[in-house]
Motif scaffolding. Structure first.
Motif, PDB file in Angstrom:
ATOM      1  N   ILE A  86       0.839  -1.193   0.000  1.00 51.81           N
ATOM      2  CA  ILE A  86       0.000   0.000   0.000  1.00 51.81           C
ATOM      3  C   ILE A  86       0.877   1.247   0.000  1.00 51.81           C
ATOM      4  N   ALA A  87       0.276   2.359  -0.396  1.00 52.19           N
ATOM      5  CA  ALA A  87       0.881   3.683  -0.261  1.00 52.19           C
ATOM      6  C   ALA A  87      -0.204   4.610   0.258  1.00 52.19           C
ATOM      7  N   ARG A  88       0.119   5.355   1.326  1.00 53.24           N
ATOM      8  CA  ARG A  88      -0.885   6.219   1.959  1.00 53.24           C
ATOM      9  C   ARG A  88      -0.286   7.600   2.171  1.00 53.24           C
ATOM     10  N   ASN A  89      -1.083   8.612   1.859  1.00 56.75           N
ATOM     11  CA  ASN A  89      -0.626  10.003   1.978  1.00 56.75           C
ATOM     12  C   ASN A  89      -0.903  10.565   3.361  1.00 56.75           C
ATOM     13  N   GLY A  90      -0.402   9.885   4.402  1.00 57.38           N
ATOM     14  CA  GLY A  90      -0.601  10.367   5.762  1.00 57.38           C
ATOM     15  C   GLY A  90      -1.253   9.307   6.630  1.00 57.38           C
ATOM     16  N   GLY A  91      -2.076   9.760   7.589  1.00 59.18           N
ATOM     17  CA  GLY A  91      -2.729   8.854   8.527  1.00 59.18           C
ATOM     18  C   GLY A  91      -4.058   8.357   8.017  1.00 59.18           C
ATOM     19  N   LEU A 558       8.712  -0.107 -10.799  1.00 61.43           N
ATOM     20  CA  LEU A 558       7.508   0.710 -10.761  1.00 61.43           C
ATOM     21  C   LEU A 558       7.412   1.350  -9.376  1.00 61.43           C
ATOM     22  N   PRO A 559       6.933   2.603  -9.294  1.00 63.57           N
ATOM     23  CA  PRO A 559       6.971   3.333  -8.021  1.00 63.57           C
ATOM     24  C   PRO A 559       6.158   2.680  -6.909  1.00 63.57           C
ATOM     25  N   PHE A 591      10.947   2.685  -4.405  1.00 67.18           N
ATOM     26  CA  PHE A 591      11.217   4.020  -4.936  1.00 67.18           C
ATOM     27  C   PHE A 591       9.899   4.772  -5.111  1.00 67.18           C
ATOM     28  N   ASP A 592       9.942   6.082  -4.877  1.00 63.37           N
ATOM     29  CA  ASP A 592       8.720   6.876  -4.943  1.00 63.37           C
ATOM     30  C   ASP A 592       8.416   7.368  -6.351  1.00 63.37           C
ATOM     31  N   ASN A 593       9.407   7.359  -7.235  1.00 68.76           N
ATOM     32  CA  ASN A 593       9.193   7.903  -8.575  1.00 68.76           C
ATOM     33  C   ASN A 593       9.658   6.919  -9.637  1.00 68.76           C
ATOM     34  N   ALA A 594       9.201   7.169 -10.884  1.00 74.27           N
ATOM     35  CA  ALA A 594       9.486   6.255 -11.990  1.00 74.27           C
ATOM     36  C   ALA A 594      10.962   6.214 -12.331  1.00 74.27           C
ATOM     37  N   LEU A 627       5.190  -1.057  17.775  1.00 77.35           N
ATOM     38  CA  LEU A 627       5.663  -1.049  19.158  1.00 77.35           C
ATOM     39  C   LEU A 627       6.964  -0.268  19.334  1.00 77.35           C
ATOM     40  N   PHE A 628       7.859  -0.360  18.390  1.00 75.66           N
ATOM     41  CA  PHE A 628       9.169   0.283  18.518  1.00 75.66           C
ATOM     42  C   PHE A 628       9.223   1.648  17.825  1.00 75.66           C
ATOM     43  N   ASP A 629       8.052   2.183  17.488  1.00 80.15           N
ATOM     44  CA  ASP A 629       7.931   3.546  16.959  1.00 80.15           C
ATOM     45  C   ASP A 629       8.815   3.761  15.718  1.00 80.15           C
ATOM     46  N   GLU A 630       8.732   2.815  14.784  1.00 79.42           N
ATOM     47  CA  GLU A 630       9.517   2.885  13.556  1.00 79.42           C
ATOM     48  C   GLU A 630       9.113   4.090  12.711  1.00 79.42           C
ATOM     49  N   LYS A 631      10.108   4.826  12.207  1.00 81.18           N
ATOM     50  CA  LYS A 631       9.865   5.947  11.310  1.00 81.18           C
ATOM     51  C   LYS A 631      10.024   5.457   9.869  1.00 81.18           C
ATOM     52  N   TYR A 632       8.997   5.633   9.062  1.00 85.82           N
ATOM     53  CA  TYR A 632       9.048   5.126   7.702  1.00 85.82           C
ATOM     54  C   TYR A 632       8.050   5.895   6.835  1.00 85.82           C
ATOM     55  N   MET A 633       8.127   5.689   5.531  1.00 80.54           N
ATOM     56  CA  MET A 633       7.202   6.309   4.590  1.00 80.54           C
ATOM     57  C   MET A 633       6.808   5.294   3.524  1.00 80.54           C
ATOM     58  N   THR A 634       5.543   5.291   3.147  1.00 87.82           N
ATOM     59  CA  THR A 634       5.082   4.511   1.996  1.00 87.82           C
ATOM     60  C   THR A 634       4.864   5.414   0.785  1.00 87.82           C
ATOM     61  N   ALA A 635       4.872   6.730   1.015  1.00 88.98           N
ATOM     62  CA  ALA A 635       4.818   7.734  -0.046  1.00 88.98           C
ATOM     63  C   ALA A 635       5.706   8.892   0.412  1.00 88.98           C
TER      64      ALA A 635
END
Length: 653
Positions: A86-91, A558-559, A591-594, A627-635
Motif C-alpha cells: 500500500i501507499a498512503r498520503n498520511g494517517g 515501478l513506483p 522508490f517513490d518515482n518512476a 511497538l518500537f515507533d519505527e519511522k518510515y514512509m510509503t509515499a
C-alpha cells in the motif's frame, strides 16, 4: 482462521453476479459437491467449492481472523496477506492505494456484498481504500492475478471481496468499542435475526481520530490532521417459497479528512460519500441443480475538497456512479461437471470540476463522461478423474467506446491422497480507460484499453490433518498499453498539451498509452495450528518493472512497490480465556518515482495484541501497534503512524 489457498479459477462470473446462496451466505448443498466435503465459499467460482479444489491464488480471512487482528481499517488486515502493498498520503482517511502483485492500484476490483465498488470519477476509475473500515465485515477474500474474465474491466491485479455478516440466530447482535492514541475512538454495533421467512441484519460504525500531520515532520508537518467516518451496512432476505427469495443489501460511508499541501501544513480538508445498493431475485430449480439470479446494483461516490482560506472554499468536486443489471445462472450436470454463465449490463457516468479560488472567476462547467458495457460469460468445471479439476471459460465485453473484447482463462488443480496439491492458471486482463482519463480536463479520448496476460503455478502440502500447511506460487504478468500521465510545460507544442477545442490554451498534462510493464515473483506461505497455538507467515518477492522500450525508465522499478515483503504472526489461547499474540511486518526498500531517484527505506513493524474473555459473550482487548515507533514512509514526504496504544471491549450475543 486465515486460509491461504492458491486457486486457479476460470470462473467467468463477477463477484457481484453470484446467487446469494453461492457467494454471500453459507452455500446450500449442491449436486456438484459431496455433503461431507469441507466447503468454503469462493467468490472466484460463485459456487460451493472444497478448499482443495480452489485453483487461483486466494486468501480468505474469516470473522475469527478479523476479530483476532483487532484492526480498524480494512487496509491494515489486507496488508498482512501475500502479494499486497500500500501507499498512503498520511494517517487514517488520507488517499490510500492498494496494489496486488505490483499492479497499478486502479487495476484492483473492490466488491462489497456482491457489488463492484469503483469510482468512475477517480483518476484511474479505481477505489480509494481510505474510508473502508472493518465495520460489520464477516469475511474478506483476496483473489490474486488477472481476473477480467470474472470481473470485467479493471481486474488485472486482482479482486478484494468484502462480505458483511448474515444472521444465523433468531436474534443476534455484536458491538466493539475502543479508544486510544491521538484521541482515537471507534464504536461499532450490529443487530439482526431470522424470523420465519425473513433474515435481516443492520450495522453501523463511527470512527474519529485527531490524527497525525499528513506531511511528515521532517518536511515541515507540525499540526495534526484529523479524520472522522460514519458508515452503515444492512441486508435482508425474504424467502417466498422453498426455491424463491428476494434480497436487498446496502452500504453507506461518509468521511471527512484534513489534508496538507505538498509544501506543508494548511487548513484544507476533503469529504467523501459512498453508497452501494443491491436488489436481487434468486430462483432455484431442479432440486437446486439449476440456480438463477436477476439483480440490479447501484453505486455512487461523491468527493469534494475545500480550502477554508480561499475566497471560494470549494476547490474540487466530483461525482461518479454505476448502474448495473445482471443475470447469472449455474447448472450442475453431474457431480463432476458444472457450468456458470450470465450476462451483465453496466452504465457508468462521472462529472468533475476544479473551481478557481477567486469569486470573480465563474464556476467552470463540469467535465462529463459516460460509458456502457454489456458482457456475456460462461465457465465449465470438470472433474475427469478423482482428484483432478479442470476449469475453462470465456468472456465477451461490448464497450460503447472500445467495441468488442474476448478474453480467456483456463487452469486446473490436482489433489493427491497424501496431501499434496498442485495448481496452475492462465488468465487475461482488460481495463478500459477510466472516464476521468478520457473526459476530464486532462483527458484523451483516443486512449486504448490496457491489456494483460498472466500465469501462475504453485504447490501446497498439508500434513497432520491440516495442522501444518505450507506452499509457494510463482507468477508472471505482462501488461501493454498501460496508461500514464504526461506533464506539459507552458511552452510545449505537443498537440495534447492544449485543451481540446482550444488550440491556444495550455493544460498541465494529459493521459496516453505509452507504458509496458512486467511483473513476476514468488509468494510463499505457511501455517501451524496446534490446539491454542497458532503460527503463520508469508513472504512475497515481487519484481514489477517498467518495460517501455526506448524510455529512460526502461528496467526501473515501478513506483512504491517493494520487491520484498514478509509477514509473521504468533498467538496462543490459554485455557482460562486469555489470548495473546504478536505480529511483525517487514517491507524492503522501494522508490517513490518512476526514475528511481527517490528511495523509500525498508521498515519493520511489530504489533502486540491481547484479549481476555470476561464472560460467555463479553471480552476486553488491547493492542500496541508499531511497538518500537519505527519511522518510515510509503509515499515520499507523507507521514505514517508511530507507536499507538488502543484498548476496548467487545460483545457477541
Amino acid at each position: 482462521m486465515l486460509k491461504s489457498v492458491f486457486r486457479l479459477s476460470v470462473s467467468l462470473a463477477a463477484l457481484a453476479a453470484a446467487p446469494a446462496a453461492f457467494a454471500q451466505q453459507a452455500p446450500a448443498p449442491d449436486a456438484a459437491a459431496t455433503e461431507d466435503s469441507d466447503q468454503i465459499v469462493v467468490t472466484a467460482t460463485r459456487s460451493p467449492v472444497n478448499i482443495d479444489q480452489v485453483p487461483a491464488s486466494i486468501t480468505v480471512l474469516d470473522k475469527a481472523a478479523i476479530d483476532r487482528s483487532q484492526d480498524i481499517g480494512a487496509t491494515e488486515i489486507l496488508l498482512r496477506t501475500p502479494g499486497i502493498s500500500i501507499a498512503r498520503n498520511g494517517g487514517y482517511g488520507t488517499s490510500t492505494s492498494l496494489r496486488i502483485r505490483g499492479a497499478e492500484s486502479d487495476q484492483t476490483v473492490v466488491v462489497i456484498d456482491g457489488v463492484k465498488l469503483n469510482d468512475p470519477a477517480a483518476t484511474g476509475g479505481g477505489y480509494n481504500f481510505a474510508n473502508l473500515l472493518i465495520g460489520d465485515t464477516a469475511r474478506i477474500e483476496v483473489l490474486r492475478g488477472p481476473q477480467s474474465i470474472l470481473w470485467g474491466s479493471q481486474a488485472i491485479g486482482g479482486v478484494v471481496n468484502i462480505v458483511t455478516a448474515a444472521p444465523e440466530k433468531p436474534l443476534e447482535g455484536s458491538f466493539d468499542i475502543e479508544a486510544g492514541s491521538r484521541e482515537t475512538v471507534s464504536a461499532r454495533a450490529a443487530i439482526g435475526g431470522k424470523t420465519g421467512p425473513l433474515a435481516w441484519r443492520i450495522g453501523g460504525q463511527r470512527f474519529t481520530t485527531a490524527g497525525i500531520s499528513a506531511i511528515a515532520p521532517e518536511f515541515g508537518g507540525k499540526e495534526a490532521d484529523g479524520y472522522n467516518n460514519s458508515s452503515a451496512s444492512g441486508r435482508a432476505e425474504l424467502t417466498l417459497t422453498s426455491n424463491l427469495s428476494v434480497e436487498v443489501r446496502g452500504y453507506y460511508s461518509n468521511g471527512r479528512t484534513e489534508i496538507d499541501a505538498t509544501s506543508g501544513d494548511n487548513s484544507d480538508y476533503s469529504t467523501s460519500e459512498e453508497f452501494v445498493g443491491y436488489a436481487g431475485i434468486n430462483l432455484s430449480l431442479l432440486d437446486g441443480r439449476f440456480r438463477n439470479r436477476v439483480a440490479y446494483a447501484y453505486t455512487d461516490t461523491d468527493r469534494d475538497s475545500y480550502g477554508p482560506t480561499r475566497a471560494r472554499p470549494l476547490s474540487f468536486e466530483s461525482d461518479g456512479g454505476n448502474k448495473r443489471f445482471e443475470y447469472q445462472g449455474s447448472f450442475a450436470f453431474t457431480k463432476q461437471i458444472s457450468a456458470v454463465f450470465g450476462v451483465e449490463n453496466e452504465n457508468s457516468d462521472f462529472r468533475s470540476r476544479s473551481p478557481a479560488a477567486s469569486l470573480v472567476t465563474p464556476l467552470p462547467a463540469f467535465a462529463r463522461g459516460s460509458a456502457e458495457l454489456t458482457s456475456a460469460y460462461a465457465q465449465l468445471s470438470v472433474e475427469p478423474i478423482t482428484g483432478l479439476t479442470l476449469n475453462g471459460g470465456i468472456r465477451y465485453d461490448d464497450h460503447s467506446r472500445f467495441g468488442g473484447q474476448t478474453l480467456f482463462q483456463a487452469g486446473g488443480v490436482w489433489r493427491s491422497s497424501w496431501g499434496t496439491i498442485v495448481r496452475a492458471n492462465y488468465g487475461e486482463g482488460f481495463k478500459a480507460p477510466s472516464l476521468y482519463q478520457q473526459f476530464s480536463e486532462y483527458g484523451n479520448t483516443a486512449l486504448d484499453p490496457e491489456q494483460a496476460k498472466g500465469w501462475e503455478a504453485g504447490v501446497e502440502q498439508q500434513l497432520f490433518g491440516r495442522k501444518l500447511t505450507f506452499g509457494a506460487t510463482y507468477f508472471e504478468r505482462r501488461t501493454t498499453g498501460q496508461i500514464i500521465f504526461n506533464s506539459c510545460t507552458a511552452t510545449s507544442t505537443v498537440p495534447l498539451c492544449f485543451v481540446p477545442g482550444s488550440p491556444t490554451v495550455h493544460r498541465f498534462g494529459y493521459y496516453s498509452n505509452v507504458s509496458r510493464a512486467e511483473a513476476h515473483g514468488i509468494e510463499a506461505a505457511g501455517a501451524l495450528n496446534l490446539g491454542g497455538f497458532t503460527l503463520d507467515g508469508n513472504y512475497s518477492w515481487t519484481v514489477a518493472e517498467d518495460r517501455s522500450a526506448g524510455t529512460v525508465t526502461f528496467g526501473k522499478w515501478l513506483p512504491r512497490r517493494p520487491q520484498n515483503t514478509a509477514n509473521g504472526s504468533i498467538s496462543y489461547a490459554f485455557p482460562f480465556g486469555l489470548t495473546t499474540g504478536a505480529a511483525v511486518r517487514w517491507a524492503g526498500h522501494s522508490f517513490d518515482n518512476a526514475a528511481n531517484t527517490t528511495k523509500l527505506d525498508d521498515y519493520t513493524l511489530v504489533d502486540l495484541r491481547a484479549e481476555l474473555k470476561a464472560g460467555d459473550n463479553l471480552s476486553v482487548f488491547a493492542r500496541a501497534e508499531n511497538l518500537f515507533d519505527e519511522k518510515y514512509m510509503t509515499a515520499y514526504r507523507y507521514g505514517t503512524l508511530g507507536r499507538s496504544i488502543y484498548a476496548g471491549i467487545r460483545g457477541r450475543f
